[in-house]
Scaffold this motif. Structure first.
Motif, PDB file in Angstrom:
ATOM      1  N   GLY A  44       0.628  -1.100  -0.207  1.00 20.39           N
ATOM      2  CA  GLY A  44      -0.082  -0.077  -0.118  1.00 20.39           C
ATOM      3  C   GLY A  44       0.811   1.265  -0.038  1.00 20.39           C
ATOM      4  O   GLY A  44       0.425   2.286  -0.574  1.00 20.39           O
ATOM      5  N   PHE A  45       2.022   1.227   0.693  1.00 18.74           N
ATOM      6  CA  PHE A  45       2.708   2.282   1.047  1.00 18.74           C
ATOM      7  C   PHE A  45       3.364   2.614  -0.500  1.00 18.74           C
ATOM      8  O   PHE A  45       3.536   3.812  -1.053  1.00 18.74           O
ATOM      9  N   ALA A  46       4.137   1.566  -1.174  1.00 20.27           N
ATOM     10  CA  ALA A  46       4.657   1.624  -2.408  1.00 20.27           C
ATOM     11  C   ALA A  46       3.889   2.067  -3.633  1.00 20.27           C
ATOM     12  O   ALA A  46       3.872   2.941  -4.402  1.00 20.27           O
ATOM     13  N   ILE A  47       2.178   1.828  -3.502  1.00 15.53           N
ATOM     14  CA  ILE A  47       1.406   2.310  -4.690  1.00 15.53           C
ATOM     15  C   ILE A  47       1.260   3.822  -4.188  1.00 15.53           C
ATOM     16  O   ILE A  47       1.360   4.748  -5.226  1.00 15.53           O
ATOM     17  N   SER A  48       1.122   4.128  -2.788  1.00 17.49           N
ATOM     18  CA  SER A  48       1.096   5.674  -2.638  1.00 17.49           C
ATOM     19  C   SER A  48       2.006   6.453  -3.030  1.00 17.49           C
ATOM     20  O   SER A  48       2.181   7.576  -3.529  1.00 17.49           O
ATOM     21  N   LEU A  49       3.272   5.890  -2.752  1.00 13.91           N
ATOM     22  CA  LEU A  49       4.671   6.480  -3.198  1.00 13.91           C
ATOM     23  C   LEU A  49       4.638   6.653  -4.773  1.00 13.91           C
ATOM     24  O   LEU A  49       5.163   7.607  -5.360  1.00 13.91           O
ATOM     25  N   THR A  50       4.066   5.719  -5.586  1.00 10.15           N
ATOM     26  CA  THR A  50       4.028   5.650  -6.929  1.00 10.15           C
ATOM     27  C   THR A  50       3.158   6.752  -7.585  1.00 10.15           C
ATOM     28  O   THR A  50       3.572   7.608  -8.490  1.00 10.15           O
ATOM     29  N   PHE A 103       5.714  14.405 -10.941  1.00 10.99           N
ATOM     30  CA  PHE A 103       6.110  14.774 -12.394  1.00 10.99           C
ATOM     31  C   PHE A 103       5.139  15.692 -13.257  1.00 10.99           C
ATOM     32  O   PHE A 103       5.611  16.617 -14.021  1.00 10.99           O
ATOM     33  N   LEU A 104       3.832  15.389 -13.036  1.00 16.85           N
ATOM     34  CA  LEU A 104       2.708  16.143 -13.801  1.00 16.85           C
ATOM     35  C   LEU A 104       2.892  17.450 -13.235  1.00 16.85           C
ATOM     36  O   LEU A 104       2.885  18.568 -14.028  1.00 16.85           O
ATOM     37  N   ALA A 105       2.996  17.694 -11.913  1.00 16.25           N
ATOM     38  CA  ALA A 105       2.858  19.034 -11.543  1.00 16.25           C
ATOM     39  C   ALA A 105       3.912  20.114 -12.263  1.00 16.25           C
ATOM     40  O   ALA A 105       3.971  21.034 -12.283  1.00 16.25           O
ATOM     41  N   ASP A 106       5.333  19.246 -12.119  1.00 22.77           N
ATOM     42  CA  ASP A 106       6.410  20.071 -12.430  1.00 22.77           C
ATOM     43  C   ASP A 106       6.229  20.204 -14.097  1.00 22.77           C
ATOM     44  O   ASP A 106       6.767  21.331 -14.317  1.00 22.77           O
ATOM     45  N   PHE A 108      -3.150  16.964  -8.247  1.00 21.74           N
ATOM     46  CA  PHE A 108      -2.769  15.944  -9.059  1.00 21.74           C
ATOM     47  C   PHE A 108      -2.755  14.397  -8.315  1.00 21.74           C
ATOM     48  O   PHE A 108      -3.201  13.343  -8.745  1.00 21.74           O
ATOM     49  N   ALA A 109      -2.096  14.541  -6.932  1.00 22.51           N
ATOM     50  CA  ALA A 109      -2.091  13.406  -6.178  1.00 22.51           C
ATOM     51  C   ALA A 109      -3.336  12.790  -5.790  1.00 22.51           C
ATOM     52  O   ALA A 109      -3.539  11.673  -5.747  1.00 22.51           O
ATOM     53  N   LEU A 110      -4.257  13.690  -5.158  1.00 26.29           N
ATOM     54  CA  LEU A 110      -5.529  13.400  -5.068  1.00 26.29           C
ATOM     55  C   LEU A 110      -6.261  12.771  -6.216  1.00 26.29           C
ATOM     56  O   LEU A 110      -6.978  11.550  -6.160  1.00 26.29           O
TER      57      LEU A 110
END
Length: 336
Positions: free
Chosen positions: A19-25, A32-35, A44-46
């Motif tokens: 679950g943490f790995a998915i959240s990190l991804t 990346f998208l925000a930059d 974007f994360a939400l």
């Protein structure tokens, strides 16, 4: 006992890792998208997290998503303290400090009253008002962590993050024009921008788009608002204690551990012992934790739940934003 703990720790890590790995991804993709598109990373994360909401109920991912949405969120809030020093606040004198205190307190009080008038719980008014008055999505997440649990809490938090992120982006574009329309000096323009725009990134963008002086002043005033997060969290914690917790009525601590961490880091940072490079690293880590946490929160909700909230919450938060900007201009006009 120690052997049992050592044996259980790797098992707990394995349980949380998917679950943490998915959240990190998701957080990495959002960054990346925000930059590349110059848009709020929290938004974007939400949205990306919401697209993967089915993973929150997956047996392998559920525990890690819950951990990320709760514990990693609190870590990010605690690390916000490394942005603040008393010296930064002292440089601007007492007037901006009074201005910020008045703006934060009055905006939250008016938000609570308005929320009740519109038929919402007062706690939603505190959540949305705190996000508007203090530091946008970061404040919404921090207050959500401190407020009592209730069935609509996560939906209210996610809606607040979406709305405050959109309003902050709009303010970044419009508020420099307002500062010029009112012929504010570079210093006063910085005070206005720092005291009214919701998120730190948008304050920096708006301030330095006008001038270096405006950007410097706006950033420090914004950090004063971030510092107001601690007393507001304390108030939220007192409300939570009064209402009791959701675990057999046991009252939580008066000041949550993440608020203590926030205070300690701000105090240590004020001594000058933390070098700028470490301050920047801590600030980046704070943002990273918050982005990862909001990714997990996104996974725990569904778009249809947010769509069902109606127009009233949008009107509430838009009204809070307009009220904050109007009050700031009035106070600046009368000598603050």
């Amino acid at each position: 006992m120690n052997a049992t703990l050592l044996m259980s720790t790797p098992g707990r890590i394995r349980e949380l890792a998917p679950g943490f790995a998915i959240s990190l991804t998701v957080a990495a993709a959002a960054s990346f998208l925000a930059d590349h598109y110059d848009a709020p990373v929290m938004l974007f994360a939400l949205l990306l997290g919401m697209a993967l909401n089915f993973l929150a109920e997956d047996a392998k991912c559920k525990a890690g998503v819950e951990f990320t949405a709760r514990t990693v969120l609190r870590m990010g809030v605690a690390l916000l303290g490394i942005r603040i020093t008393l010296a930064q606040i002292a440089e601007l004198g007492w007037k901006p400090v009074v201005l910020v205190i008045v703006l934060v307190v009055v905006t939250i009080l008016i938000s609570v009253i308005a929320a009740k008038a519109l038929g919402f719980q007062r706690l939603f008014g505190m959540l949305s008002g705190g996000a508007t008055a203090i530091c946008g999505a970061s404040a919404a997440l921090a207050l959500s962590a401190a407020l009592p649990n209730h069935p609509q809490k996560e939906r209210a938090t996610l809606f607040t993050v979406i709305c405050v992120s959109a309003l902050s982006t709009l303010a970044m574009i419009l508020y420099p024009m307002i500062a010029e329309a009112f012929s504010l000096s570079p210093h006063l323009a910085g005070v206005f921008l720092g005291a009214t725009i919701h998120d730190v990134a948008q304050v920096v963008g708006a301030g330095y788009s006008m001038s270096s002086e405006t950007g410097d002043v706006a950033t420090v005033v914004k950090l004063m608002r971030v510092a107001m997060l601690l007393p507001v969290i304390l108030c939220a914690s007192m409300i939570t204690r009064r209402l009791g917790s959701d675990t057999g009525g046991q009252k939580p601590p008066l000041l949550p551990w993440f608020a203590v961490g926030f205070l300690l880091l701000a105090s240590i940072n004020s001594t000058g012992f933390i070098p700028p490079s470490l301050q920047n690293a801590g600030s980046d880590l704070s943002v990273g934790c918050l982005v990862i946490a909001i990714s997990a929160l996104g996974m725990k909700t569904q778009l249809k739940e947010l769509a069902s909230v109606g127009i009233k919450p949008i009107l509430l938060m838009t009204g809070e934003t307009v009220f904050l900007a109007t009050l700031a201009l009035l106070l600046i006009h009368y000598g603050f």
